[in-house]
Design an enzyme around this catalytic site. Structure first.
Site, PDB file in Angstrom:
ATOM      1  N   ASP A  85      -9.890   2.789   6.550  1.00  0.00           N
ATOM      2  CA  ASP A  85      -8.832   2.446   7.493  1.00  0.00           C
ATOM      3  C   ASP A  85      -9.336   2.553   8.933  1.00  0.00           C
ATOM      4  O   ASP A  85     -10.109   3.466   9.262  1.00  0.00           O
ATOM      5  CB  ASP A  85      -7.646   3.403   7.289  1.00  0.00           C
ATOM      6  CG  ASP A  85      -6.384   2.898   7.959  1.00  0.00           C
ATOM      7  OD1 ASP A  85      -6.313   1.706   8.283  1.00  0.00           O
ATOM      8  OD2 ASP A  85      -5.469   3.714   8.158  1.00  0.00           O
ATOM      9  N   ASN A 118      -1.575  -6.587   2.400  1.00  0.00           N
ATOM     10  CA  ASN A 118      -2.373  -7.126   3.503  1.00  0.00           C
ATOM     11  C   ASN A 118      -2.205  -8.629   3.694  1.00  0.00           C
ATOM     12  O   ASN A 118      -2.589  -9.177   4.738  1.00  0.00           O
ATOM     13  CB  ASN A 118      -3.854  -6.811   3.315  1.00  0.00           C
ATOM     14  CG  ASN A 118      -4.202  -5.361   3.578  1.00  0.00           C
ATOM     15  OD1 ASN A 118      -5.198  -4.851   3.065  1.00  0.00           O
ATOM     16  ND2 ASN A 118      -3.399  -4.678   4.371  1.00  0.00           N
ATOM     17  N   LEU A 163      -0.838   7.277   1.227  1.00  0.00           N
ATOM     18  CA  LEU A 163      -1.660   6.671   0.190  1.00  0.00           C
ATOM     19  C   LEU A 163      -1.658   5.145   0.245  1.00  0.00           C
ATOM     20  O   LEU A 163      -2.530   4.505  -0.340  1.00  0.00           O
ATOM     21  CB  LEU A 163      -1.182   7.125  -1.194  1.00  0.00           C
ATOM     22  CG  LEU A 163      -1.445   8.590  -1.540  1.00  0.00           C
ATOM     23  CD1 LEU A 163      -0.898   8.915  -2.922  1.00  0.00           C
ATOM     24  CD2 LEU A 163      -2.931   8.888  -1.485  1.00  0.00           C
TER      25      LEU A 163
END
Length: 261
Positions: free
Chosen positions: A38, A86, A213
């Site tokens: 990330d 995404n 998560l």
């Protein structure tokens, strides 16, 4: 997995002041490390760059992490590359990522061959653009006989969808009479998840300081140890990996029980 001590010591030479190979118990390494990569976009925008530059830089961090895990003798490494959510990102960024996946995998295949890494994919590949999908299948085919570390990339992956998929498979088997509903247990479900060949992660690493998560391996992470790094993914390196392993080894893993003294 076996490791080459000469290559290991060379790769981890000149350590920073706070961590080194001497801090690691090589007899207690996690068999499976998983990473939520990330911070690529934030890394780029903080430098006045297009978000695409962050994704390009993130590839370098993944390459270093793969090599470091091979040197250490880690059996399995998994990484969250692209989630089912995404797709909501700007189309230009999604298109760029799909092209980057294809270009990167072709470029990294020599590394996989040299390091004896076997590639697996977690997620619904059929939803990917044809070029990207075919490139991933090529990587799986070309590394199928490799006997070293397994790299499992989560692409178009969502954990809830994975669990629904497993439940649907079990329901179909029961309807076909090849399985009895009474025989459905945790092992039956686990064997139908994408991680069936690599097992549950013992250590989960998440970069960029985020504490969630993000719909990743919800079933498999039930008893994993978490390590949250404040580094953005493009800044993650072999030394931060050692810090995560050092933290993992400092913990008592009780699995709901009590460790006897």
């Amino acid at each position: 997995m076996d490791r080459d001590e000469t290559k290991l010591n060379f790769y981890f030479c000149n350590p920073p002041a706070d961590v080194s190979l001497d801090d690691i118990d090589h007899g207690r390494l996690p068999r499976h490390i998983s990473i939520i990569m990330d911070g690529n976009g934030r890394w780029a925008t903080s430098r006045g760059l297009d978000r695409s530059a962050g994704h390009e830089a993130g590839v370098k961090s993944l390459r270093e992490t793969i090599t470091a895990c091979v040197r250490l003798g880690i059996d399995n490494l998994s990484a969250y590359a692209f989630s089912t959510e995404n797709w909501k990102r700007p189309q230009r960024e999604v298109d760029l990522l799909m092209a980057l996946f294809a270009k990167t995998l072709v470029k990294e295949l020599p590394l996989f061959h040299r390091e004896n890494v076997r590639l697996e994919l977690m997620g619904d590949l059929e939803a990917l653009p044809e070029r990207t999908r075919k490139t991933f299948y090529r990587g799986i085919e070309e590394t199928a006989d490799h006997t070293g570390m397994t790299l499992a990339l989560a692409v178009n992956y969502g954990s809830r969808a994975e669990i629904v998929r497993a439940a649907r498979e079990l329901a179909q088997e029961c309807a076909a009479g090849t399985m009895d509903a009474a025989d459905i247990d945790a092992d039956a479900i686990a064997s139908r998840l994408y991680t069936a060949n690599v097992g549950d992660p013992e250590l989960l690493i998440r970069t960029s300081g985020e504490l969630r998560l993000s719909n990743y391996l919800l079933w498999q992470l039930a008893y994993s140890e978490f390590y949250v790094s404040d580094l953005l993914w493009p800044d993650f390196d072999r030394w931060e990996l050692l810090r995560a392993i050092k933290s993992f080894q400092s913990r008592e893993r009780r699995f709901g029980g009590v460790v006897s003294k």
